[in-house]
Scaffold this motif. Structure first.
Motif, mmCIF file in Angstrom:
data_model
loop_
_atom_site.group_PDB
_atom_site.id
_atom_site.type_symbol
_atom_site.label_atom_id
_atom_site.label_comp_id
_atom_site.label_asym_id
_atom_site.label_seq_id
_atom_site.Cartn_x
_atom_site.Cartn_y
_atom_site.Cartn_z
ATOM 1 N N ILE A 62 0.856 -1.196 0.000
ATOM 2 C CA ILE A 62 0.000 0.000 0.000
ATOM 3 C C ILE A 62 0.889 1.243 0.000
ATOM 4 N N GLY A 63 1.968 1.207 0.775
ATOM 5 C CA GLY A 63 2.887 2.341 0.822
ATOM 6 C C GLY A 63 3.549 2.605 -0.518
ATOM 7 N N ARG A 64 3.872 1.552 -1.247
ATOM 8 C CA ARG A 64 4.534 1.695 -2.536
ATOM 9 C C ARG A 64 3.611 2.352 -3.561
ATOM 10 N N TYR A 65 2.352 1.929 -3.585
ATOM 11 C CA TYR A 65 1.421 2.417 -4.601
ATOM 12 C C TYR A 65 0.510 3.525 -4.096
ATOM 13 N N GLY A 66 0.393 3.681 -2.785
ATOM 14 C CA GLY A 66 -0.404 4.758 -2.198
ATOM 15 C C GLY A 66 -1.815 4.814 -2.756
ATOM 16 N N HIS A 67 -2.247 6.017 -3.114
ATOM 17 C CA HIS A 67 -3.614 6.193 -3.607
ATOM 18 C C HIS A 67 -3.850 5.493 -4.942
ATOM 19 N N TRP A 68 -2.787 5.136 -5.667
ATOM 20 C CA TRP A 68 -2.947 4.417 -6.937
ATOM 21 C C TRP A 68 -3.471 2.998 -6.714
ATOM 22 N N THR A 69 -3.415 2.527 -5.485
ATOM 23 C CA THR A 69 -4.020 1.235 -5.158
ATOM 24 C C THR A 69 -5.503 1.265 -5.533
ATOM 25 N N GLY A 70 -6.078 2.449 -5.495
ATOM 26 C CA GLY A 70 -7.493 2.616 -5.823
ATOM 27 C C GLY A 70 -7.852 2.245 -7.247
ATOM 28 N N LEU A 71 -6.865 2.089 -8.111
ATOM 29 C CA LEU A 71 -7.165 1.667 -9.477
ATOM 30 C C LEU A 71 -7.734 0.250 -9.524
ATOM 31 N N GLY A 109 -7.388 3.427 3.966
ATOM 32 C CA GLY A 109 -7.619 4.249 5.150
ATOM 33 C C GLY A 109 -6.772 3.787 6.317
ATOM 34 N N PHE A 110 -6.701 2.480 6.489
ATOM 35 C CA PHE A 110 -5.940 1.889 7.591
ATOM 36 C C PHE A 110 -4.466 2.297 7.529
ATOM 37 N N PHE A 111 -3.916 2.284 6.310
ATOM 38 C CA PHE A 111 -2.504 2.632 6.140
ATOM 39 C C PHE A 111 -2.296 4.100 5.787
ATOM 40 N N ARG A 112 -3.368 4.875 5.895
ATOM 41 C CA ARG A 112 -3.323 6.333 5.824
ATOM 42 C C ARG A 112 -2.750 6.890 4.516
ATOM 43 N N THR A 113 -3.313 6.413 3.387
ATOM 44 C CA THR A 113 -2.932 7.043 2.130
ATOM 45 C C THR A 113 -3.468 8.474 2.152
#
Length: 146
Positions: free
Chosen positions: A89-98, A114-118
């Motif tokens: 999640i940290g590597r991709y951040g908000h792009w995980t949302g894709l 949310g849990f990992f605070r993007t």
């Protein structure tokens, strides 16, 4: 027998797509297509479904932000798994949302973000953009096959 939410008009569409974006197992795509079949304006259906489904995902995001990494142990996950997921999640951040459009894993990803605070604003923009794109593609498929 007609589902009750259909009598609520577009508010029913919003409500059902909102619920479908939470961890409640509902298929927003089926609800979306139902409203198109019933003759509702496609633009209104696309935007109401996007708003409802995005709202449900944003609720998941904030529920995730309430989480505490120490709670993961309660659910039987190890620190190694948690660290691995945090790193992804940290590597991709908000792009995980894709990946939100994917069945089964899409909705829990909003919790994880949310849990990992993007970052909030980019995450919300990706959430909404992906949801909008999904409904536009569904509408185009429906137009092609109807």
């Amino acid at each position: 027998m007609t589902p009750e939410y259909l009598s609520w008009g577009l508010a029913g569409l919003f409500f059902m797509t909102f619920l479908a974006a939470t961890l409640i197992p509902l298929a927003s795509e089926a609800v979306f297509i139902t409203y198109l079949v019933l003759g509702y304006d496609p633009i209104a259906v696309i935007f109401v479904a996007t708003a409802g489904n995005s709202g449900g995902s944003i609720l998941n995001y904030f529920i995730g932000r309430l989480g505490n990494p120490r709670w993961i142990k309660v659910f039987g996950s190890s620190e190694i798994k948690l660290a691995s997921f945090r790193e992804r999640i940290g590597r991709y951040g908000h792009w995980t949302g894709l990946l939100f459009w994917l069945p089964i894993i899409g909705d829990p990803l909003t919790l994880a973000m949310g849990f990992f605070r993007t970052r909030v604003v980019p995450s919300f923009l990706v959430i909404t953009g992906v949801k909008l794109l999904r409904y536009v593609v569904l509408w185009l498929i429906w137009v092609y096959f109807s």
